[in-house]
Scaffold this active site. Structure first.
Site, PDB file in Angstrom:
ATOM      1  CB  ALA A 222      -0.822   3.427 -15.084  1.00 44.38           C
ATOM      2  CB  ALA A 224       1.801   2.621  -9.036  1.00 40.63           C
ATOM      3  CB  SER A 225       5.532   2.007  -5.603  1.00 40.31           C
ATOM      4  OG  SER A 225       4.411   2.724  -4.963  1.00 40.31           O
ATOM      5  CB  ILE A 226       1.368  -0.541  -4.152  1.00 42.34           C
ATOM      6  CG1 ILE A 226       2.032   0.234  -2.890  1.00 42.34           C
ATOM      7  CG2 ILE A 226       0.187  -1.323  -3.417  1.00 42.34           C
ATOM      8  CD1 ILE A 226       1.392   0.947  -1.957  1.00 42.34           C
ATOM      9  CD  GLN A 228       1.200  -4.519 -13.371  1.00 48.71           C
ATOM     10  OE1 GLN A 228       2.394  -4.361 -12.949  1.00 48.71           O
ATOM     11  NE2 GLN A 228       0.781  -5.572 -14.371  1.00 48.71           N
ATOM     12  CB  VAL A 229      -4.320   0.733 -13.458  1.00 47.45           C
ATOM     13  CG1 VAL A 229      -5.754   0.915 -14.016  1.00 47.45           C
ATOM     14  CG2 VAL A 229      -4.204   1.187 -12.116  1.00 47.45           C
ATOM     15  CG  ASP A 378       0.638  10.028  -2.196  1.00 45.44           C
ATOM     16  OD1 ASP A 378       1.584  10.953  -2.343  1.00 45.44           O
ATOM     17  OD2 ASP A 378       0.809   8.874  -2.736  1.00 45.44           O
TER      18      ASP A 378
END
Length: 646
Positions: A222, A224-226, A228-229, A378
């Protein structure tokens, strides 16, 4: 001749430098405060430049010798006037120093480049007509606009992606097309190239991923904005995920946050609603939270804090947190257990009990807010997994809120007031949660709260997302300032509402919150809880009770002997004494200024006394000197006044 010229060339700058230094010291001493060195030097140079013309004028007259002190006083008086004028017109801090100016210039160039980049992104995705307010934009479809906005925010970087994620949970202010498109920012962000990711891993872990892990999947699980995994397997065989921060995002985030801060300061200075909402504090809270998310070590500590708080109360049966591998966690890399599930933003497994999952998620957040004091700030669908075992997994603890005991009690009182339907209790609880202004119409606030409860919390009413909007409007209307900690709670609840609406449409968040509050009240009134609370209070009172007999004996003994008295010390606080000293100093200087000024006028108006020059008597000389002294003291008073106002 040549030797004298050389000596004069060497001695003149040295003499001028000594005189300038003495002048600066005298100016600082006379004004009573440590004036800025640059200002003092500039004023002293101007004063020294005025000495030659003053000397020529003075020494052309017959009275020059007798008025030498007046001439020296004028040479000091002129720089003092300049410093006072500078204090009034250009207070310290209003003009940056050379170093600050150069740094600010570099930041301005950085902001200009960022503005240009943002403009190009908007133009590339077809948003420029909307930014100009063109009428043609109204004819285009909302679906196309929503998609363009999603792509532009994604290209804008971390800060804009975060902003889009927040907007994706606000169905009260955005049409469904925008919510659908912006929700992709929670799980459909373009990943960074693996070559750049590998550089981050090598820098943080000290070796290539293939050397640290038994297996490492180059394709991200995945993005994300900050961060990735990536999937990975440890040398011990454990299945983990590796969260890697996007390369080079910190400078961009700092520039964007600088823009956000400047915009917030402008709104708070120029708009009433900006001051009422405290947009500067909100922007500061957003910036602090985003900077914390850039340091994965903070996220690791946050996960440990949430897990420890849950362990104290026995854990959440329907919620699971991944296990951290702290030896592999750094500032930009986080390694944790791989949970088997899918994000709530994706397709849930068949047969999933959506209402029960929603209830477990809401109760977990309320438990964290009102009992633990540390909560996930969040909880959007991309940060929550629906696990194969029927539970929920919480991810991404980069943004975590914290509440002290007093604020937790105030939030509990707010929920209890909502449960009882009591407007008076709810308005009191609301005033405990927020920062109230000096003057507020509590009766009008109570009526407004009553209308709010009747509109959203009455019998048969199903609260929706408009409830949070109306609550913020109520807060803004009465100029109540929301502290950053409470704003994080409201933001988490608003995000949670959007998550629950997507997870279980029709889920009644307020009804479940009422049920949770009722359970907490029942648990607090249970005999075992009352016994424990009474025991804790008694333990806290034991030291006081031990000292009480001795103190009572002293008081009664003093009464019996007629020696009981009350000792009140005026101005015991150093701050009070400092204010009084400053006030008396200013009053005395003002009186002294007026006295010397009146004496100078009287002496200048007399015709008696021995004559020291043509038309000038000795009393006139004293009058001129007293006038200079009066002017110097008056300038000192003015400097003190304006200095304290800055």
């Amino acid at each position: 001749m040549d030797d004298n010229w050389l000596v004069n060339l060497v001695l003149f700058p040295a003499t001028y430098l000594v005189v300038l230094t003495v002048f600066v010291i005298v100016l600082r001493r006379l004004l009573g405060f440590r004036v800025g060195l640059v200002r003092a030097v500039i004023a002293a140079v101007i004063g020294l430049l005025l000495i030659p013309p003053l000397a020529r004028v003075m020494f052309q007259a017959d009275s020059a010798g007798s008025l030498i002190t007046v001439w020296i006083g004028l040479a000091v008086l002129v720089p003092m006037v300049l410093l006072v004028l500078a204090e009034v017109l250009v207070p310290p801090g209003s003009v940056p120093g050379p170093v600050e100016w150069l740094r600010g210039l570099r930041r301005r160039f950085g902001r200009a480049r960022r503005y240009s980049q943002i403009s190009r992104i908007a133009f590339r995705h077809g948003l420029s007509p909307y930014l100009r307010g063109s009428r043609k934009s109204a004819t285009q479809g909302q679906s196309k606009l929503a998609r363009s906005l999603w792509l532009a925010l994604e290209d804008g970087g971390v800060t804009f992606v975060k902003f889009g994620q927040v907007l994706s949970t606000r169905r009260d202010i955005l049409p469904e097309e925008f919510v659908t498109e912006l929700s992709r920012l929670q799980h459909q962000v373009a990943p960074a190239p693996y070559a750049e990711v590998e550089l981050v891993l090598r820098a943080e872990l000290g070796d290539a991923p293939e050397e640290v892990f038994a297996e490492f999947d180059r394709e991200p699980l995945a993005a994300a904005s900050i961060a990735q995994v990536h999937r990975a397997t440890l040398r011990t065989g454990e299945q983990v995920v590796v969260k890697v921060q996007r390369p080079g995002i910190r400078p961009v985030v700092e520039r964007d946050l600088d823009i956000v801060d400047r915009l917030a300061r402008t709104l708070e200075a120029r708009t009433r609603w900006g001051r009422a909402l405290g947009v500067v504090e909100l922007a500061k809270g957003f910036a602090d939270a985003l900077r914390e998310e850039l340091d994965f070590r903070i996220e690791a500590r946050n996960m440990a804090a949430v897990e420890a708080a849950a362990a104290v109360r026995g854990g959440d049966p329907g919620i699971r947190l991944p296990v951290l591998h702290e030896q592999l966690c750094t500032q930009r890399v986080l390694v944790m257990e791989r949970l088997d599930g899918v994000p709530l933003s994706g397709r849930l497994p068949d047969g999933a009990d959506r209402p029960e999952l929603a209830r477990a998620l809401l109760r977990c957040l309320l438990q964290q807010v009102m009992v633990d004091g540390v909560f996930h700030a969040d909880p959007h669908p991309g940060n929550i997994l629906a696990l194969t075992d029927g539970r929920l997994g919480l991810l991404d603890f980069g943004s975590v809120g914290r509440l002290d005991g007093q604020l937790r009690g105030a939030v509990q009182n707010l929920l209890l007031a909502i449960d009882r339907g009591d407007p008076a209790a709810m308005s009191d609880a609301l005033l405990e949660v927020v920062s109230r202004p000096d003057e507020i119409d509590e009766s009008a606030l109570e009526r407004a709260v009553g209308q709010f409860m009747a509109r959203h919390l009455g019998p048969g009413m199903r609260p929706d997302v408009e409830m949070f909007t109306d609550l913020f409007r109520l807060v803004a209307a009465y100029q109540l300032t929301v502290p950053p900690e409470v704003a994080a709670v409201f933001r988490a609840l608003a995000t949670m509402e959007g998550t629950l609406a997507a997870l279980a449409p029709g889920f009644n968040i307020v009804a479940e919150a009422r049920s949770f509050a009722g359970d907490k009240v029942s648990a607090a009134l249970h005999p075992s809880s009352l016994k424990e609370a009474a025991s804790q209070e008694l333990l806290a009172l034991i030291p006081v009770l031990r000292r009480l007999p001795r103190r009572l004996e002293r008081i009664t003994g003093a009464l019996e002997r007629g020696r009981l008295g009350v000792n009140v010390r005026l101005f015991a606080d150093e701050r009070d004494r400092r204010v009084l000293r400053g006030f008396l100093n200013q009053v005395l200087l003002t009186v002294l200024t007026a006295t010397t000024g009146v004496m100078a006028v009287l002496l200048l108006g007399t015709t008696a006394g021995p004559m020291v020059a043509d038309g000038i008597s000795l009393l006139h000389v004293f009058g001129y000197n007293l006038l200079v002294i009066s002017s110097v003291i008056a300038l000192r008073v003015l400097y003190l006044v304006f200095r304290r106002e800055t």
